[in-house]
Design an enzyme around this catalytic site. Structure first.
Site, PDB file in Angstrom:
ATOM      1  N   PRO A   2     -24.551 -16.619  16.905  1.00  0.00           N
ATOM      2  CA  PRO A   2     -24.202 -15.520  17.810  1.00  0.00           C
ATOM      3  C   PRO A   2     -24.983 -15.609  19.112  1.00  0.00           C
ATOM      4  O   PRO A   2     -26.177 -15.906  19.116  1.00  0.00           O
ATOM      5  CB  PRO A   2     -24.592 -14.276  17.005  1.00  0.00           C
ATOM      6  CG  PRO A   2     -24.524 -14.707  15.586  1.00  0.00           C
ATOM      7  CD  PRO A   2     -24.966 -16.136  15.584  1.00  0.00           C
ATOM      8  N   GLU A   3     -24.295 -15.354  20.233  1.00  0.00           N
ATOM      9  CA  GLU A   3     -24.946 -15.387  21.535  1.00  0.00           C
ATOM     10  C   GLU A   3     -25.228 -13.964  21.996  1.00  0.00           C
ATOM     11  O   GLU A   3     -25.007 -12.999  21.268  1.00  0.00           O
ATOM     12  CB  GLU A   3     -24.076 -16.156  22.530  1.00  0.00           C
ATOM     13  CG  GLU A   3     -23.876 -17.613  22.111  1.00  0.00           C
ATOM     14  CD  GLU A   3     -23.173 -18.444  23.172  1.00  0.00           C
ATOM     15  OE1 GLU A   3     -23.122 -18.026  24.341  1.00  0.00           O
ATOM     16  OE2 GLU A   3     -22.668 -19.529  22.828  1.00  0.00           O
TER      17      GLU A   3
END
Length: 292
Positions: A2-3
């Site tokens: 996840p960013e």
């Protein structure tokens, strides 16, 4: 992994349940994730009120009234879910689980009847405790660059970090000491929006006097816009990522470059197609025809 937009989406989903609540019972169901849990981890959390839930780069930060901050990282497959009611008595879920309980590793039973559960099949995530007062000096936080949200990031800031650098744009934008939390997906999308090649040397976007060129001004706006758009869309649901309420983000449906190898470029009037190259062991997607 996840960013930033995905982590910010998780923070916004968890905040209503966690902020102001007291941790009535904390449970760590194993000794470690990517790293061992801190000494007396569950005991140090139990009884604490959560004063605020923040984000720095890809870290979730829960400030506790004890003076500690709980640092949380989702790793590759980590996710949180909120359960209504006591999960031990009745297993009443506000949203579908979507994850196997076998991988529920941390459980926080909160005042008000809600429980927050951290689930991580691959166990690449981690949780640490640090003093809130000196958090900015913590090794995980100290070297992080500017946040690409709101007005915190400016072209002048980028120019100062790019001046004289002969590394490709893609590598420089992934440098967490320059921009905190910007990852592979959103770098590809921002460069496409700004019509800048990921191969271009970073220093070429800075004038001799150190000022940003118009193209760097455009890139700065593109970075801020793509992050804002992704947060508004709930992030990009690729593989394991889901929001705290179990819903999927949908920004991936608007990708213009990332993972679109061989498809037509979406820039108006462009006759190119999206190509994939490998830079520093990571896939980069861009249009060689219009990104220069």
């Amino acid at each position: 992994m996840p960013e930033l937009p995905e982590v910010e989406t998780v923070r916004r989903g968890l905040a209503p349940a966690m902020e102001g609540a007291r941790i009535e019972r904390a449970e760590a169901r194993r000794a470690d994730l990517r790293f061992p849990f801190p000494d007396r981890f569950a005991d140090r959390l139990t009884g604490n009120r959560i004063l605020a839930l923040r984000r720095r780069a890809k870290y979730l930060l829960a400030d506790l009234e004890s003076g500690d901050t709980l640092i949380m990282h989702l790793g590759m497959s980590g996710s949180f879910r909120i359960e209504e009611g006591n999960p031990v008595a009745g297993h009443v879920f506000h949203h579908p689980r979507g994850k196997s309980a076998t991988h529920d590793h941390v459980v926080l039973a909160l005042s008000g009847g809600r429980t927050v559960v951290y689930n991580d099949p691959r166990r690449f995530g981690f949780m640490k405790l640090a003093e809130t007062a000196t958090l900015d000096e913590h090794p995980l936080i100290a070297d992080l660059g500017l946040e690409p949200t709101g007005n915190q990031l400016s072209a002048a800031d980028l120019a100062a970090g790019m001046a004289g650098r002969k590394s490709p744009m893609k590598a420089v934008l992934l440098d967490q000491k320059l921009i905190a939390g910007l990852g592979n997906i959103y770098v590809c999308e921002a460069l496409w929006r700004a019509n800048i090649s990921p191969r271009r040397l970073a220093g070429t976007l800075v004038k001799k006097n150190g000022a940003p060129t118009p193209r760097l001004e455009m890139l700065t706006e593109a970075i801020r816009a793509v992050i804002a758009d992704a947060i508004a869309a709930g992030g990009s649901s690729l593989r394991d990522y889901v929001q705290a309420d179990g819903e999927l983000g949908y920004f991936q449906h608007t990708f213009a470059a990332y993972d679109r190898e061989g498809e037509p470029c979406r820039h108006e009037g462009c006759i190119g197609t999206i190509s994939r190259i490998v830079q520093s062991g990571r896939s980069t997607f861009y249009c060689p025809h219009c990104q220069k």
